[in-house]
Design an enzyme around this catalytic site. Structure first.
Site, mmCIF file in Angstrom:
data_model
loop_
_atom_site.group_PDB
_atom_site.id
_atom_site.type_symbol
_atom_site.label_atom_id
_atom_site.label_comp_id
_atom_site.label_asym_id
_atom_site.label_seq_id
_atom_site.Cartn_x
_atom_site.Cartn_y
_atom_site.Cartn_z
ATOM 1 N N LYS A 7 -22.466 -22.720 -24.037
ATOM 2 C CA LYS A 7 -22.720 -21.937 -25.608
ATOM 3 C C LYS A 7 -23.881 -21.194 -25.711
ATOM 4 O O LYS A 7 -23.967 -19.926 -26.117
ATOM 5 C CB LYS A 7 -22.801 -23.225 -26.692
ATOM 6 N N VAL A 25 -37.850 -26.484 -13.521
ATOM 7 C CA VAL A 25 -38.992 -26.787 -13.684
ATOM 8 C C VAL A 25 -40.054 -27.151 -12.784
ATOM 9 O O VAL A 25 -41.063 -27.357 -12.923
ATOM 10 C CB VAL A 25 -39.221 -27.589 -15.046
ATOM 11 N N LYS A 122 -43.683 -39.521 -20.718
ATOM 12 C CA LYS A 122 -44.026 -38.720 -21.746
ATOM 13 C C LYS A 122 -45.748 -38.506 -22.090
ATOM 14 O O LYS A 122 -46.360 -37.914 -22.431
ATOM 15 C CB LYS A 122 -43.555 -39.338 -23.014
ATOM 16 N N LEU A 147 -37.350 -40.930 -32.520
ATOM 17 C CA LEU A 147 -36.045 -40.838 -31.771
ATOM 18 C C LEU A 147 -35.114 -39.701 -32.431
ATOM 19 O O LEU A 147 -34.936 -39.715 -33.658
ATOM 20 C CB LEU A 147 -35.078 -42.312 -31.898
ATOM 21 N N VAL A 148 -34.618 -38.794 -31.797
ATOM 22 C CA VAL A 148 -34.025 -37.571 -32.016
ATOM 23 C C VAL A 148 -32.266 -37.894 -32.677
ATOM 24 O O VAL A 148 -31.683 -38.464 -31.676
ATOM 25 C CB VAL A 148 -33.875 -36.289 -31.324
#
Length: 258
Positions: A7, A25, A122, A147-148
């Site tokens: 997309k 990365v 994290k 939490l997404v």
């Protein structure tokens, strides 16, 4: 390529100023080439493969590469580094603390002992990013998200979602299990860049899950990753004290960031 990548590549053909670059990365030079001429970097290092003890060093190295590449790019004005609430909520006896805010950090040894690999990754990657950004005198803010959730988020990122939920029962009882809508999180990222007064860390969440009814709704949102027993009815009305504070976020949303 994943559906998301496809997309994005399709968008490149429709948006005149959009250039899509493929970046590793762990390859500093590929990041350096991608950010050339950019004024900002929005960094999110979530692994689609989930988290184990081997992922920790990789994410720390990635964070260092990203910040160093920005330090070597004169056009970069600010880094918006997406971290996690799990970088702040894991330590012994957190249930005795009244307020958990941006000054809080997860305890590394506690995370290792409990095998909370997502939280440890994290914590260490964000700390590494901050240390290098300050050394290089780069302007950086971090967005520590809950939490997404959102349309197809958990479906497209099941392993990262389940990694966040390691120790979910304890987070719930400690009043530090929080969720954030993906669209709200995106808007906070934009505000964090555009507002010149932003500084430091920002806890980003819409809701703290601290009731049984709240956990049931969360489980429904996470289906089919988490299954809810058929005909289950909430049994209790216990409410656990919420400890997370996001005053800085509220000021950012209102237009007074720090």
């Amino acid at each position: 390529e994943t559906e998301i990548v496809e997309k994005i590549r399709d968008m490149e053909g429709m948006e005149e100023r959009l250039v899509v670059s493929t970046v590793d990365v762990l390859d500093y030079h590929s990041i350096l080439a991608a950010v050339k001429g950019c004024c900002a970097l929005f960094c999110c290092l979530d692994s689609q493969d989930g988290y184990d003890d081997k992922m920790i060093d990789l994410e720390v190295r990635a964070a260092i590469n990203v910040v160093e590449a920005c330090a070597q790019t004169p056009s970069i004005q600010k880094i918006v580094f997406n971290s996690s609430l799990t970088a702040a909520i894991w330590r012994e006896n957190i249930c005795s603390e009244k307020d958990v805010d941006e000054r809080s950090w997860s305890d590394q040894e506690f995370c290792r002992e409990k095998k909370l690999w997502y939280a440890l990754a994290k914590t260490l990657s964000e700390q590494a990013a901050w240390a290098l950004a300050m050394d290089r005198m780069l302007k950086m803010v971090s967005v520590n998200a809950g939490l997404v959730l959102g349309p197809a988020v958990t479906k497209k990122n099941p392993r990262a979602t389940m990694s966040y939920l390691q120790g979910a029962a304890q987070m719930y009882e400690n009043g530090v299990l929080a969720i954030v809508d993906v669209n709200f999180l995106a808007n906070v990222n934009i505000r964090a860049f555009e507002d010149q007064s932003t500084c430091g860390r920002y806890f980003c969440f819409n809701q703290i899950v601290n009731t049984e009814q709240g956990t049931m709704k969360l489980a429904e949102n996470l289906s089919p990753l988490i299954s809810v027993p058929p005909r289950y009815e909430c049994q209790g009305s216990e409410v656990f004290a919420d400890r997370l504070r996001n005053k800085k976020l509220n000021k950012l949303v209102e237009g007074t960031a720090c």
